[in-house]
Enzyme design. Sequence first.
Site, PDB file in Angstrom:
ATOM      1  N   GLY A 172      -0.531   7.894   1.073  1.00 21.11           N
ATOM      2  CA  GLY A 172      -0.823   7.868   2.499  1.00 21.11           C
ATOM      3  C   GLY A 172       0.337   7.487   3.387  1.00 21.11           C
ATOM      4  CE  LYS A 188      -5.553  -1.716  10.857  1.00 21.84           C
ATOM      5  NZ  LYS A 188      -5.064  -1.546   9.487  1.00 21.84           N
ATOM      6  N   GLY A 202       0.807  -1.220   0.000  1.00 17.80           N
ATOM      7  CA  GLY A 202       0.000   0.000   0.000  1.00 17.80           C
ATOM      8  C   GLY A 202       0.835   1.262   0.000  1.00 17.80           C
ATOM      9  CB  ALA A 203       4.345   1.823  -0.673  1.00 22.06           C
ATOM     10  N   GLY A 220       1.740   4.558   3.936  1.00 20.78           N
ATOM     11  CA  GLY A 220       2.738   3.702   3.310  1.00 20.78           C
ATOM     12  C   GLY A 220       3.760   4.482   2.518  1.00 20.78           C
ATOM     13  CE1 TYR A 238     -10.531  -1.183   9.455  1.00 20.73           C
ATOM     14  CE2 TYR A 238     -11.108  -0.157  11.541  1.00 20.73           C
ATOM     15  CZ  TYR A 238     -10.228  -0.316  10.488  1.00 20.73           C
ATOM     16  OH  TYR A 238      -9.038   0.378  10.483  1.00 20.73           O
TER      17      TYR A 238
END
Length: 275
Positions: free
Chosen positions: A17, A168, A13-14, A19, A164
């Site tokens: 944001g 998580k 996820g880089a 990441g 969620y």
Amino acid sequence: MTSLKGLTLFVTGASRGIGLAIALRAARDGANIAVAAKTVRPHPKLDGTIHSAAEAIEAAGGQALPIQTDIRDDAQVQAAVDATLKRFGGIDICVNNASAIALTDTLATDMKRYDLMQAVNGRGTFLVSKLCLPHLLKSARPHILTLAPPINLDPTWFAPHLAYTMAKYAMSLATLGLAEEYRGRVAVNALWPRTTIATAAIRNIVGGEEMMRRSRKPEIMADAAHLILTKPVDFSGHFLIDDEVLAAHGVTDLDRYNNSASVDLQPDLFVSQTS
């Protein structure tokens, strides 16, 4: 160990944001970054692609390898790991940043969204960690850092968005288990923000522009992550909060991380604000 120079980070996820912020902070040291994320073409509601992230990383002083990767897909993750090894020769740090969110109650949660969160958050973290581990074990400075909250079984964190929270906390449980399984061989820690962080998820899913104004910038997480990732392998099994990490290193003036001036910050989920 105050620098990540020459180390290779595999960051999910880089493309944007938190990441991307973690990748950019490592790049300033001269690190190598595998940008493992899904976005390859500009999206109307999401800033950044793996290619724009790679350009920013190299401009910051690092080396970047953009790899289109859906961490729900075993073959894609294996191919991304293999590509990283071919380009950089190894993997020193795995950052499990990719995550899916839907803050819906039980009746409002459709099973497609439930399955997505479980596949990305819990299974994806396990899969990426598993495939990186053989290579981390060959590193002199191995570390897994997962963006996951401390495990807080207060029912108030479950009732509003059970699906969620379950997904998580799966990331948190992976941290807990891996830290013990690889104690002394690979450092495994989790990092979570005190406040909401100004990301696309906050704008598009959680609270719009008002919530963005009440959030801190992703750089607070990046600076905290850098401090964690430069610690020795015996620093492991911790569930860390960004401002506490910074305070432990003498950084107490956090105003520069605020996304807007003179606003009340929005506490994030899962963290007691008095902890």
